[in-house]
Design an enzyme around this catalytic site. Sequence first.
Site, PDB file in Angstrom:
ATOM      1  N   ASN A 152      -5.297 -43.346 -30.363  1.00 41.41           N
ATOM      2  CA  ASN A 152      -4.182 -43.696 -31.243  1.00 41.41           C
ATOM      3  C   ASN A 152      -4.195 -45.195 -31.537  1.00 41.41           C
ATOM      4  OD1 ASN A 152      -2.937 -41.165 -31.614  1.00 41.41           O
ATOM      5  ND2 ASN A 152      -2.059 -41.261 -29.567  1.00 41.41           N
ATOM      6  N   CYS A 173      -6.072 -34.404 -32.149  1.00 39.01           N
ATOM      7  CA  CYS A 173      -4.885 -34.545 -31.307  1.00 39.01           C
ATOM      8  C   CYS A 173      -4.543 -33.161 -30.774  1.00 39.01           C
ATOM      9  CB  CYS A 173      -3.739 -35.110 -32.137  1.00 39.01           C
ATOM     10  SG  CYS A 173      -2.188 -35.344 -31.238  1.00 39.01           S
ATOM     11  N   HIS A 174      -4.026 -33.103 -29.551  1.00 45.36           N
ATOM     12  CA  HIS A 174      -3.743 -31.781 -28.977  1.00 45.36           C
ATOM     13  C   HIS A 174      -2.369 -31.242 -29.351  1.00 45.36           C
ATOM     14  CE1 HIS A 174      -2.425 -34.688 -25.783  1.00 45.36           C
ATOM     15  NE2 HIS A 174      -1.341 -33.976 -25.911  1.00 45.36           N
ATOM     16  N   HIS A 205       1.018 -36.482 -35.606  1.00 50.29           N
ATOM     17  CA  HIS A 205       2.278 -36.643 -34.884  1.00 50.29           C
ATOM     18  C   HIS A 205       3.495 -36.294 -35.739  1.00 50.29           C
ATOM     19  CE1 HIS A 205       0.928 -39.335 -31.270  1.00 50.29           C
ATOM     20  NE2 HIS A 205       0.198 -38.235 -31.403  1.00 50.29           N
TER      21      HIS A 205
END
Length: 440
Positions: A152, A173-174, A205
């Site tokens: 990030n 990203c998980h 996000h």
Amino acid sequence: MAKITFMGAGSTVFARNVLGDCMCSEALRDSEIALYDIDGKRLEDSQVILSAINKNVNQNRAKIKTYLGEENRKEALKGADFVVNAIQVGGYDPCTITDFEIPKKYGLRQTIADSLGIGGIMRGLRTIPVLEGFARDMEEACPDAWFLNYTNPMGILSGYMQRYTGVKTVGLCHSVQVCSKTLLEELGMEDKLEGRVETIAGINHMAWLLKIQDKEGKDLYPEIRKRAAEKNANEKHTDMVRFEYIRRLGYYCTESSEHNAEYNPFFIKNKYPELVDQYNIPLDEYPRRCIKQIAEWEEEKKNILNNGEITHERSREYASYIMEAMVTNEPYKIGGNVINKGLIENLPSDACVEVPCLIDGSGVTPCRVGKLPVQLAAMNMTNINTQLLTIEAARTKKKEAIYQAAMLDPHTAAELSIDDIVKMCDELIEAHGDYMKMYR
């Protein structure tokens, strides 16, 4: 046999998950694994743990080598098929501490500060020069490799790599994998997990759960909206910000409430301090996590190794599945971060967006989503503005672009005057020393 280079291999737990996953894949278990870091102690820890997994789970099929320091970086990358990036430039001490403490002097509070906000801007600006070095080395040492970025701020770093380097990049990203599962479990709707169908798209996000249906095709959102409103009204819990998104915007998003509390001007406000308690917002959460992890690492390492009996089961992280799909040409679907080339119509074409992507032997094929609901695109744009300006600052090395990125950050702009934003940026640039010397 594939070669996998892991940049930032001192991120031991994450390296264990990703590379342990590779050792659990028949297509990848014979790989050459290159571990690269600038911290010798953490690099050694990772080598010990991964060697134990290789022995216990993989019959020592993988070949593991370590590469310490920038002088050995190109050799680590030489001939790589896949490069996994998990670096943190400046670490917790001094850089994360600085990213929290200086803004706090100006009355600007944060929770995680790694993806947006003034902390995310600074993290992006000190990381991009390092990634530029990676890109130069990759273009020479492994020009056909895929760069799998986990670091990030995802939208800023992946966007920069895809727009201004020749490196094939996808950001990972998980939070996409766990989004709808987390939501349904929080709302007591576990019976709807099996066979569910969903669509997720937006930005990292803040990608939106646009559609969710049960295995019979029934829309689950009416019940989700009802239960989320009831839960927020009747109890304190850890996901109140995202449930308020459902109430006000109509949709749930991918990343946690502690992250999303600082991606907008709504929840952390000096004039309304009661909102922090009302929405159960954990200010200074990331420093607390860092302190805890540092203090407990040696004990955690012992537990992981378990007297040499360490094992590993394949995780949900995308990386090994992406590599496997590319090596075997067996298709696999992910949520990936890519440049918006006709994917989401009402977001800018140079933005980095998170959309469904098909992975196979030809690489990464992003899927067109069309238009987001107007209010969701508008929310994304408030974050994209700052991302694009941070990328511009990194590209031009102009302080004015740094100021503009901070001025357009939703949380920063809601709390501080323009003059204080500029002063804060200057103080942060100075405090970060050599990490930010290119911006002076």
